[in-house]
Design a protein around this motif. Structure first.
Motif, PDB file in Angstrom:
ATOM      1  N   LEU A 153      64.161  17.206  -7.713  1.00  0.00           N
ATOM      2  CA  LEU A 153      63.877  15.925  -6.780  1.00  0.00           C
ATOM      3  C   LEU A 153      62.308  15.555  -6.854  1.00  0.00           C
ATOM      4  N   ASP A 154      62.107  14.055  -6.600  1.00  0.00           N
ATOM      5  CA  ASP A 154      60.714  13.809  -6.066  1.00  0.00           C
ATOM      6  C   ASP A 154      60.919  12.580  -5.260  1.00  0.00           C
ATOM      7  N   ASP A 155      59.917  11.826  -4.927  1.00  0.00           N
ATOM      8  CA  ASP A 155      59.912  10.874  -3.817  1.00  0.00           C
ATOM      9  C   ASP A 155      60.151   9.417  -4.389  1.00  0.00           C
ATOM     10  N   SER A 156      60.782   9.373  -5.550  1.00  0.00           N
ATOM     11  CA  SER A 156      61.097   8.196  -6.203  1.00  0.00           C
ATOM     12  C   SER A 156      62.451   7.873  -6.297  1.00  0.00           C
ATOM     13  N   ALA A 166      74.013  15.630 -11.182  1.00  0.00           N
ATOM     14  CA  ALA A 166      73.971  16.858 -10.435  1.00  0.00           C
ATOM     15  C   ALA A 166      75.222  17.230  -9.395  1.00  0.00           C
ATOM     16  N   PHE A 167      75.434  15.896  -8.852  1.00  0.00           N
ATOM     17  CA  PHE A 167      76.494  16.236  -7.547  1.00  0.00           C
ATOM     18  C   PHE A 167      77.736  16.100  -8.211  1.00  0.00           C
ATOM     19  N   GLU A 168      77.989  15.441  -9.439  1.00  0.00           N
ATOM     20  CA  GLU A 168      79.217  15.312 -10.032  1.00  0.00           C
ATOM     21  C   GLU A 168      79.630  16.574 -10.760  1.00  0.00           C
ATOM     22  N   GLN A 169      78.464  17.194 -11.539  1.00  0.00           N
ATOM     23  CA  GLN A 169      78.873  18.294 -12.161  1.00  0.00           C
ATOM     24  C   GLN A 169      79.083  19.585 -11.071  1.00  0.00           C
ATOM     25  N   ALA A 170      78.450  19.712 -10.114  1.00  0.00           N
ATOM     26  CA  ALA A 170      78.788  20.381  -8.894  1.00  0.00           C
ATOM     27  C   ALA A 170      80.203  20.282  -8.391  1.00  0.00           C
ATOM     28  N   ALA A 203      56.174  19.673   6.835  1.00  0.00           N
ATOM     29  CA  ALA A 203      57.539  18.842   7.554  1.00  0.00           C
ATOM     30  C   ALA A 203      57.714  17.600   6.749  1.00  0.00           C
ATOM     31  N   ALA A 204      56.658  16.948   6.476  1.00  0.00           N
ATOM     32  CA  ALA A 204      56.799  15.640   5.545  1.00  0.00           C
ATOM     33  C   ALA A 204      57.559  15.817   4.459  1.00  0.00           C
ATOM     34  N   HIS A 205      57.391  16.701   3.594  1.00  0.00           N
ATOM     35  CA  HIS A 205      58.086  17.081   2.342  1.00  0.00           C
ATOM     36  C   HIS A 205      59.424  17.268   2.637  1.00  0.00           C
ATOM     37  N   HIS A 206      59.845  18.117   3.559  1.00  0.00           N
ATOM     38  CA  HIS A 206      60.981  18.347   3.935  1.00  0.00           C
ATOM     39  C   HIS A 206      61.772  17.155   4.408  1.00  0.00           C
ATOM     40  N   ARG A 207      61.372  16.236   5.159  1.00  0.00           N
ATOM     41  CA  ARG A 207      62.081  14.915   5.365  1.00  0.00           C
ATOM     42  C   ARG A 207      62.244  14.002   4.220  1.00  0.00           C
ATOM     43  N   VAL A 208      61.549  14.101   3.185  1.00  0.00           N
ATOM     44  CA  VAL A 208      61.869  13.749   1.794  1.00  0.00           C
ATOM     45  C   VAL A 208      62.974  13.863   1.247  1.00  0.00           C
ATOM     46  N   VAL A 209      63.313  15.112   1.307  1.00  0.00           N
ATOM     47  CA  VAL A 209      64.419  15.813   0.587  1.00  0.00           C
ATOM     48  C   VAL A 209      65.837  15.510   1.582  1.00  0.00           C
ATOM     49  N   THR A 210      65.489  15.356   2.669  1.00  0.00           N
ATOM     50  CA  THR A 210      66.715  15.416   3.634  1.00  0.00           C
ATOM     51  C   THR A 210      67.071  13.910   3.562  1.00  0.00           C
ATOM     52  N   ASP A 211      66.105  13.145   3.474  1.00  0.00           N
ATOM     53  CA  ASP A 211      66.487  11.396   3.562  1.00  0.00           C
ATOM     54  C   ASP A 211      66.983  11.189   2.052  1.00  0.00           C
ATOM     55  N   ARG A 212      66.609  11.858   1.011  1.00  0.00           N
ATOM     56  CA  ARG A 212      66.972  11.490  -0.250  1.00  0.00           C
ATOM     57  C   ARG A 212      68.272  11.734  -0.245  1.00  0.00           C
ATOM     58  N   LEU A 213      68.661  12.959   0.219  1.00  0.00           N
ATOM     59  CA  LEU A 213      70.104  13.476  -0.034  1.00  0.00           C
ATOM     60  C   LEU A 213      71.099  13.003   0.858  1.00  0.00           C
ATOM     61  N   ALA A 214      70.865  12.434   2.186  1.00  0.00           N
ATOM     62  CA  ALA A 214      71.660  12.046   3.089  1.00  0.00           C
ATOM     63  C   ALA A 214      72.954  11.214   2.498  1.00  0.00           C
ATOM     64  N   ALA A 215      72.646  10.041   1.582  1.00  0.00           N
ATOM     65  CA  ALA A 215      73.661   9.457   1.057  1.00  0.00           C
ATOM     66  C   ALA A 215      74.744  10.005   0.132  1.00  0.00           C
ATOM     67  N   TRP A 216      73.970  10.882  -0.704  1.00  0.00           N
ATOM     68  CA  TRP A 216      74.737  11.853  -1.527  1.00  0.00           C
ATOM     69  C   TRP A 216      75.788  12.791  -0.943  1.00  0.00           C
ATOM     70  N   ARG A 217      75.135  13.569   0.051  1.00  0.00           N
ATOM     71  CA  ARG A 217      75.968  14.346   0.950  1.00  0.00           C
ATOM     72  C   ARG A 217      77.281  13.683   1.384  1.00  0.00           C
ATOM     73  N   GLU A 218      77.026  12.216   1.933  1.00  0.00           N
ATOM     74  CA  GLU A 218      78.131  11.624   2.471  1.00  0.00           C
ATOM     75  C   GLU A 218      79.195  11.284   1.445  1.00  0.00           C
ATOM     76  N   ARG A 219      78.690  11.146   0.134  1.00  0.00           N
ATOM     77  CA  ARG A 219      79.461  10.664  -1.019  1.00  0.00           C
ATOM     78  C   ARG A 219      80.302  12.213  -1.561  1.00  0.00           C
ATOM     79  N   ILE A 226      71.862  23.168  -0.926  1.00  0.00           N
ATOM     80  CA  ILE A 226      70.831  23.862  -0.451  1.00  0.00           C
ATOM     81  C   ILE A 226      69.550  23.146  -0.705  1.00  0.00           C
ATOM     82  N   GLU A 227      68.934  22.713   0.506  1.00  0.00           N
ATOM     83  CA  GLU A 227      67.720  22.201   0.237  1.00  0.00           C
ATOM     84  C   GLU A 227      66.494  22.780   0.167  1.00  0.00           C
TER      85      GLU A 227
END
Length: 283
Positions: A153-156, A166-170, A203-219, A226-227
């Motif tokens: 992951l990155d912040d873009s 990756a989610f589909e493969q998993a 903490a700011a970097h952890h928030r980037v990951v959590t925010d990036r994954l939120a929609a994919w976790r729902e899908r 694992i973050e």
């Protein structure tokens, strides 16, 4: 537009591993598999010096490679649809031309034409750097199943296609997905006149990951995620993770005007240093 898994075959050990991987993925995805072998004319085939008579023998040998590759695919996954194609031209360009039909292109780490010490052959680098569909570079010799896929992951927003893959493969494999975000301290942080709160930095970097994954976790609610946030260079972190996963997925949004430079430094570095198969997904 067709939806196929395309895999290159040349009779090498690495290509055989790629064929097995592609057949398994075709079975998981419910897609047909096309096995492609490239045949190049005699390199000095010019009017004054015509190609030698044994060119037909080269074609015959390539047909045998295709037959063996098809047998490998069918023996591992007898239910999938398998076709073969013998195409004239350089291997990298032949595989590039298959993109219009491909959902995914699979290649081995190094074919018969590679340099002995090369980790990733020129064909894999070239294809991954040019085509728009995901390219999987299969590393032979992987033993056992870890039940885990790692995605970088990155912040873009450029990492979104890699996350989708990756989610589909998993999901298809029933694997855990490790979302790995590596960060480094900026050089200017060490300037004595600049004060940073390192805890807030983390903490700011952890928030980037959590925010990036939120929609994919729902899908994909059925995929365990694992973050994993690490202070390290991305290539180092992803390469270390490759010891305990079945597949590394990286995005690629390099800006180079020359072929493989589109890979970007991280995806290129992971291809060379990862100890498992790597999927490169262009943004």
């Amino acid at each position: 537009m067709s939806s196929l898994i395309i895999v290159g075959a040349d009779g090498s050990t690495t290509a055989t591993a790629a064929i097995q991987w592609a057949a398994d993925d075709a079975a998981r995805m419910g897609l047909p598999l096309r096995i492609v072998t490239a045949v190049q004319r005699w390199p000095n085939d010019i009017p004054k010096f015509p190609a030698p008579e044994w060119e037909d023998a080269v074609t015959e040998s390539a047909q045998k490679v295709l037959a063996a590759a098809e047998e490998t695919a069918r023996s591992g996954q007898p239910a999938i649809e398998v076709t073969t194609a013998l195409v004239e031209g350089p291997p990298a360009l032949v595989l590039r031309e298959q993109e219009k039909d491909a959902t995914e292109i699979v290649v081995g780490t190094r074919g018969l034409g590679g340099f002995a010490g090369a980790v990733i052959g020129s064909v894999g680098i070239h294809v991954a750097g040019h085509v728009r569909c995901p390219v999987v570079v299969v590393r032979p010799g992987q033993t056992g199943v870890h039940g885990e896929i790692t995605v970088g992951l990155d912040d873009s927003d450029a990492c979104e296609p890699a996350l989708a893959y990756a989610f589909e493969q998993a999901r298809l494999r029933g694997s855990t997905l490790r979302a790995l975000y590596a960060w480094q301290v900026p050089v200017h942080i060490y300037a004595p006149e600049i004060v940073y709160d390192m805890d807030e930095f983390r903490a700011a970097h952890h928030r980037v990951v959590t925010d990036r994954l939120a929609a994919w976790r729902e899908r994909y609610p059925g995929v365990k995620v694992i973050e994993d946030v690490r202070r390290a260079h991305p290539v180092e972190a992803l390469s270390d993770a490759s010891d305990t996963c079945d597949l590394i997925v990286v995005g690629s949004h390099g800006r180079g005007a020359l072929g493989s430079l589109f890979l970007g430094s991280v995806s290129r570095g992971v291809l060379h240093h990862a100890r498992c198969s790597v999927a490169v997904v262009r943004s």
